[in-house]
Each structure stands twice: as structure tokens, then as C-alpha cells.
Design a protein around this motif. Structure first.
Motif, PDB file in Angstrom:
ATOM      1  N   GLU A  61     -11.502  -9.923 -14.780  1.00  0.00           N
ATOM      2  CA  GLU A  61     -10.855 -11.189 -15.130  1.00  0.00           C
ATOM      3  C   GLU A  61     -11.319 -11.702 -16.496  1.00  0.00           C
ATOM      4  OE1 GLU A  61     -11.531 -13.628 -11.673  1.00  0.00           O
ATOM      5  OE2 GLU A  61     -10.279 -12.346 -10.406  1.00  0.00           O
ATOM      6  N   MET A 105      -6.609 -11.544 -14.508  1.00  0.00           N
ATOM      7  CA  MET A 105      -6.356 -12.482 -13.410  1.00  0.00           C
ATOM      8  C   MET A 105      -5.014 -12.261 -12.734  1.00  0.00           C
ATOM      9  SD  MET A 105      -8.427 -14.851 -12.273  1.00  0.00           S
ATOM     10  CE  MET A 105      -7.493 -16.318 -11.877  1.00  0.00           C
ATOM     11  N   GLY A 106      -4.030 -11.810 -13.503  1.00  0.00           N
ATOM     12  CA  GLY A 106      -2.699 -11.607 -12.939  1.00  0.00           C
ATOM     13  C   GLY A 106      -1.931 -10.548 -13.687  1.00  0.00           C
ATOM     14  N   HIS A 119      -5.474  -7.988 -11.227  1.00  0.00           N
ATOM     15  CA  HIS A 119      -5.512  -8.803 -10.026  1.00  0.00           C
ATOM     16  C   HIS A 119      -4.169  -9.519  -9.883  1.00  0.00           C
ATOM     17  CE1 HIS A 119     -10.199  -8.926 -10.443  1.00  0.00           C
ATOM     18  NE2 HIS A 119      -9.707  -7.709 -10.302  1.00  0.00           N
ATOM     19  N   TYR A 158      -3.941 -13.088  -8.869  1.00  0.00           N
ATOM     20  CA  TYR A 158      -4.131 -14.508  -8.623  1.00  0.00           C
ATOM     21  C   TYR A 158      -3.187 -15.394  -9.434  1.00  0.00           C
ATOM     22  CZ  TYR A 158      -8.278 -12.836  -6.235  1.00  0.00           C
ATOM     23  OH  TYR A 158      -9.119 -12.170  -5.375  1.00  0.00           O
ATOM     24  N   SER A 159      -2.905 -15.020 -10.655  1.00  0.00           N
ATOM     25  CA  SER A 159      -1.983 -15.829 -11.461  1.00  0.00           C
ATOM     26  C   SER A 159      -0.557 -15.276 -11.453  1.00  0.00           C
ATOM     27  CB  SER A 159      -2.494 -15.942 -12.906  1.00  0.00           C
ATOM     28  OG  SER A 159      -2.617 -14.673 -13.518  1.00  0.00           O
ATOM     29  N   ALA A 195      -7.060  -8.707  -4.566  1.00  0.00           N
ATOM     30  CA  ALA A 195      -6.048  -9.627  -4.058  1.00  0.00           C
ATOM     31  C   ALA A 195      -6.615 -10.349  -2.858  1.00  0.00           C
ATOM     32  CB  ALA A 195      -4.778  -8.868  -3.667  1.00  0.00           C
ATOM     33  N   ASP A 247      -6.025 -14.290  -0.319  1.00  0.00           N
ATOM     34  CA  ASP A 247      -5.658 -15.681  -0.147  1.00  0.00           C
ATOM     35  C   ASP A 247      -6.949 -16.480  -0.185  1.00  0.00           C
ATOM     36  OD1 ASP A 247      -4.783 -18.177   0.627  1.00  0.00           O
ATOM     37  OD2 ASP A 247      -4.527 -17.624   2.730  1.00  0.00           O
ATOM     38  N   LEU A 248      -7.177 -17.182  -1.269  1.00  0.00           N
ATOM     39  CA  LEU A 248      -8.423 -17.932  -1.439  1.00  0.00           C
ATOM     40  C   LEU A 248      -8.292 -19.385  -1.020  1.00  0.00           C
ATOM     41  CD1 LEU A 248      -9.477 -16.573  -4.959  1.00  0.00           C
ATOM     42  CD2 LEU A 248     -10.155 -15.719  -2.699  1.00  0.00           C
ATOM     43  N   TRP A 263      -9.596  -8.155  -1.483  1.00  0.00           N
ATOM     44  CA  TRP A 263     -10.889  -8.593  -1.996  1.00  0.00           C
ATOM     45  C   TRP A 263     -12.011  -8.162  -1.052  1.00  0.00           C
ATOM     46  CZ3 TRP A 263     -14.542  -8.851  -4.908  1.00  0.00           C
ATOM     47  CH2 TRP A 263     -15.519  -9.847  -4.980  1.00  0.00           C
ATOM     48  N   SER A 279     -10.040 -14.732   2.567  1.00  0.00           N
ATOM     49  CA  SER A 279     -10.361 -13.805   1.490  1.00  0.00           C
ATOM     50  C   SER A 279     -10.850 -12.461   2.010  1.00  0.00           C
ATOM     51  CB  SER A 279     -11.439 -14.424   0.582  1.00  0.00           C
ATOM     52  OG  SER A 279     -12.593 -14.739   1.336  1.00  0.00           O
TER      53      SER A 279
END
Length: 462
Positions: free
Chosen positions: A195, A239-240, A266, A268-269, A287, A289-290, A329, A341
Motif C-alpha cells: 500500500e 490500496m486498490g 489490494h 480497499y479503494s 482483501a 471486509d474491515l 487478509w 477481516s
């Protein structure tokens, strides 16, 4: 009553009428190669798994992740290369005094449980071990801290009074690989960024394409000089997906494809949903769900913690972004119920698999490393389809039905003669449960439940 259909026929099951659609799997039309699906136990989660679970619960947790008969059959693990100021988190916790001074490396044979976790995964046949650094040690960076971003000293535009630390950072990463290799744990992929487009209070390091391009050849040459040319380099775990696309464009323009083997990102974004222009394989390497509280649900309206939601994310990555790997993750966590997560939860005694674990299983149990995704023709209402050809010649077809009604599908094959079929379903009441697949004259007919998945595996005729 209709007398003729080209693609659809009417099938009556238990008094209800369903549209039956035909799909053809083009087994000779090879797309991307699949490396597998995986998890991490970074930041001490591997040690917690080992130390807080024992006996049958510990074994059950490992089986959930890696057993290809009763669990998800995952085939990749992602380890963190620590950069902290203690021996337990880094092989070089203290500065040697300068980039040209010999480093006093140390290794505690544990690496916060990742040595144990790697060894356990290998017992199940896992061969892909990805080691990735979140940051260089703080003394190698412009902010003199492993946390809160900062750039690697010596990269373009980032000079430090202590000197250029790029070669020292390459030596640090290679030494980490050597420690694992010496313990019979071969690192197969190596990353030096995590990231880089995100600054945070834990270990993190900033980089764009220019900074990465100034370091990649150094790390490549250092691996070569140490006889580690079998280790494949990755970049950059952004990040994405959209951010990684932009970074990759810069890497390609700088000629970095000749040094790298994988482009990594990743979600996330932004999720992987389109192809990154590169000749390299692409992996989705983290990846989760945080945000949502942990749940085991398969489907209940489309929440982020639900298995069906993640089945769609994996499908889109495979079908639309040509992913070769998809890595969640965390795998197993103990007494950590604050977020989704991880894939399996435990209170120290009882383990509970999530719907997300079974979403992974519907691919990973059956689509094994080295397989190729293959083309399909025909479509099914509200249903995503991915098909694969394994190295043993078997063909796997995965259906994902987002609609409100069951779909009945007749599958035929081009350039492949099946010897028989077995099918498995996951929905709100079943997890990778065997179901009937009607096999006749080289075709198979299956029913895909609403908001459910169905995987068909077909052995090749001798």
C-alpha cells in the motif's frame, strides 16, 4: 406447448417451470493461468493461531484453510517481512550505522509464528509462499520511522543525510529469504512494498512508479548474485485496483516488466474489475471486509461480510480482471470478533467458518495451481460463469447465480471429452455439499440455486 428452442428449453422440476440454458466450455481456448487462492496470518496472528489453539481445534483451523476435501483447499500464504525495532519483528532492528556498514542480522526462528504457519501450510502441499515487506526499517527512510509513510532513502527526489539505502534494503530482503530457505521454507514470491499509496500509523512506506523503478533492478540483481533467481519479484500491493493500474503504467513505461513476474494489488479503494495492461500475471493480494462485525452468513441482503458478496468479488476478479490469484487478509483468528477481516473465527475451543471461506472453497478446492481459465459461450440469466482446465486434464465450471430463481443449465464441451461429472453447491443451507449432476452423452445438466454457487468438476476420458 412449445415444440422447438435453440438455446432454451422448458424443464419441469417438482411442479415448477425453469428455463434451461445451454453453455459450451471451450476447453482449448486458454486464458490466464491460475496460481491459486490464499490467506495471511501476519502481524502476530500466526503466533496467536498456534498458541491460543491446540489439539483438535488447531488442527481443525488448519483443515478449514488448507484441506482440499473438508476445507477451502487454499494454496497460497502471504507472510509479512517485519521492519520494527525488536528482534521478534525484524531481522535488522537497529541501524548498522550507515548503508555501507555490514549489517548485524538476527533471526529468532519464529517470525511471530509465520515460520510455524508456513510449515503447517506446506504439509498440505502449499508451494506458493509470498513474502512481502510493509516498509523498510525506519533508519532506511526519509522519516526515520517504520511507520507513517516516508520514502526509501536514495530513491528519486528522496535524499537522506545518512546516504542511499537502496542496496542495503535489497540485502535486507534477500537475507530474509535466505533465513526461510535455510529452514526448508522456500520463498517463491518477494515484494518490497505494501500500500505505497497510503500513509498510516503502522509500518508503511510510500512509493510511486519512479521510486519503485529505481529499486527493482537493484533487488533483482541482488537476488541473482545470491543464487535466488527462482524467487519472483512483485509490485506494488497498492490500496486498490485503479491505483495499481496507474502505478503499473509507470512501471511498464520504465521497462520494469523484464524484472518483475507479478503485478499485485489490494481492493480497499477499488475492486479488480478490468484488465491491467501488462504482460505480467496479476494478483489480488489482500482483501477483507474491515468494517462489518464478523459474520458467518452466506446471503442476507448483500452485506459486505457475506459469503455471496465475496463470491461475486472473486468471480469479477477472475472473469473481468484476469486475476491469477486472490488472497484474503486473515485466515483464522481467536477472540477477535470486531470485524470480518478473517475467514474462520474461534473462541479458543469452537471454530466457526464463514460464508466467505466457502466462497473461496468453491474455486480453490477444484481449480488447482497451474490450471488455466478457459472460454465459455452462451449465457445464463443472472449467472456468472468461469471455467478452468486443470493440469490433470479435468475441467471445472463454476456458476454464481445472483437471481431470485433457480437456473437449470445444460453444459457441453468443445475439445474435451468428459468421463463423468460431480457437482457441489453452496447456499444458505449447504456448504460445498455434493448434489446431482445429470451426465449423458458428454453433456451435464445441473441446477444452480438462487443466490448460490455450483461447481462442476469433470474428469477427462482416458
Amino acid at each position: 406447448m412449445p415444440c422447438l428452442f435453440t438455446l432454451a428449453a422448458l424443464v419441469v422440476v417438482l411442479g415448477q417451470t425453469y428455463a434451461q440454458t445451454s453453455v459450451t466450455v471451450e476447453a482449448a481456448s486458454l486464458l490466464q493461468q491460475i496460481d491459486g487462492f490464499g490467506v495471511s496470518q501476519a502481524f502476530g496472528r500466526a503466533a496467536e493461531f498456534r498458541d491460543l489453539l491446540s489439539g483438535d481445534p488447531q488442527q481443525q483451523g488448519l483443515d478449514y484453510l488448507f484441506n482440499a476435501t473438508t476445507g477451502a483447499g487454499l494454496t497460497i500464504i502471504r507472510n509479512r517481512i517485519g521492519s520494527g525495532t525488536t528482534d521478534s519483528d525484524s531481522i535488522l532492528p537497529n541501524s548498522p550505522g550507515g548503508p555501507s556498514v555490514a549489517a548485524n542480522y538476527t533471526f529468532d526462528d519464529d517470525d511471530r509464528g509465520q515460520v510455524w504457519f508456513s510449515q503447517q501450510a506446506m504439509k498440505y502441499g502449499v508451494k506458493i509462499i509470498y513474502a512481502d515487506a510493509w516498509s523498510a526499517p525506519g533508519f532506511m527512510k526519509t522519516n526515520n520511522n517504520e511507520n507513517n509513510g516516508g520514502y526509501l532513502c536514495g530513491t528519486p527526489g528522496h535524499t537522506c543525510s545518512s546516504g542511499d539505502w537502496r542496496q542495503a534494503y535489497a540485502d535486507f530482503l534477500v537475507q530474509y529469504v535466505k533465513y526461510y530457505n535455510a529452514r526448508g521454507i522456500p520463498i517463491t514470491q518477494l515484494g518490497f512494498l505494501n500500500e505505497p499509496d497510503y500513509v498510516t500509523s503502522y509500518s508503511s512506506m510510500q512509493s510511486g512508479a519512479n521510486e519503485a523503478s529505481s529499486f527493482i533492478p537493484i533487488l533483482y540483481d541482488t537476488l541473482e548474485k545470491n543464487g535466488l533467481n527462482n524467487v519472483s519479484l512483485t509490485c506494488c500491493d497498492a490500496m486498490g485496483w485503479n491505483s495499481q493500474k496507474s502505478i503499473t503504467q509507470g512501471l511498464v513505461s520504465a521497462g520494469m516488466e523484464k524484472y518483475l513476474k507479478y503485478i499485485t494489488s489490494h481492493m480497499y479503494s477499488s475492486d479488480p474489475n478490468s484488465v491491467i495492461p501488462t504482460n505480467l500475471k496479476t494478483w489480488q493480494t489482500e482483501a477483507a471486509d474491515l468494517q462489518s462485525r464478523w459474520c458467518a452468513t452466506w446471503y442476507s441482503g448483500g452485506g459486505q461480510c457475506e459469503g455471496f458478496t465475496w463470491a461475486n468479488k472473486i468471480h469479477n476478479g477472475l472473469a473481468n480482471a484476469n486475476l491469477s490469484a486472490y488472497i484474503y487478509w486473515q485466515g483464522v483468528e481467536v477472540n477477535q470478533f470486531q470485524a470480518s477481516s478473517y475467514l474462520v473465527a474461534s473462541d479458543g475451543e469452537t471454530l466457526t467458518p464463514s460464508g466467505r471461506l466457502w466462497a473461496f472453497a468453491m474455486w480453490s478446492r477444484f481449480v488447482r495451481p497451474g490450471a488455466y481459465r478457459v472460454s465459455t459461450s452462451g449465457s445464463v440469466s443472472s449467472t456468472g460463469i468461469t471455467a478452468f482446465k486443470n493440469t490433470d486434464g479435468s475441467v471445472v465450471v463454476v456458476f454464481l447465480n445472483s437471481g431470485g430463481s433457480q437456473q437449470t443449465v445444460k453444459v457441453s464441451f468443445s475439445d474435451f471429452t468428459p468421463a463423468g461429472a460431480e457437482a457441489f453447491v453452496t447456499d444458505n443451507t449447504r456448504s460445498v455439499a455434493p448434489v446431482e449432476a445429470a451426465f449423458s452423452d458428454g453433456t451435464v445438466t445441473v441446477s444452480v440455486p438462487s443466490r448460490g454457487m455450483l461447481t462442476v468438476k469433470l474428469a477427462a476420458a482416458a
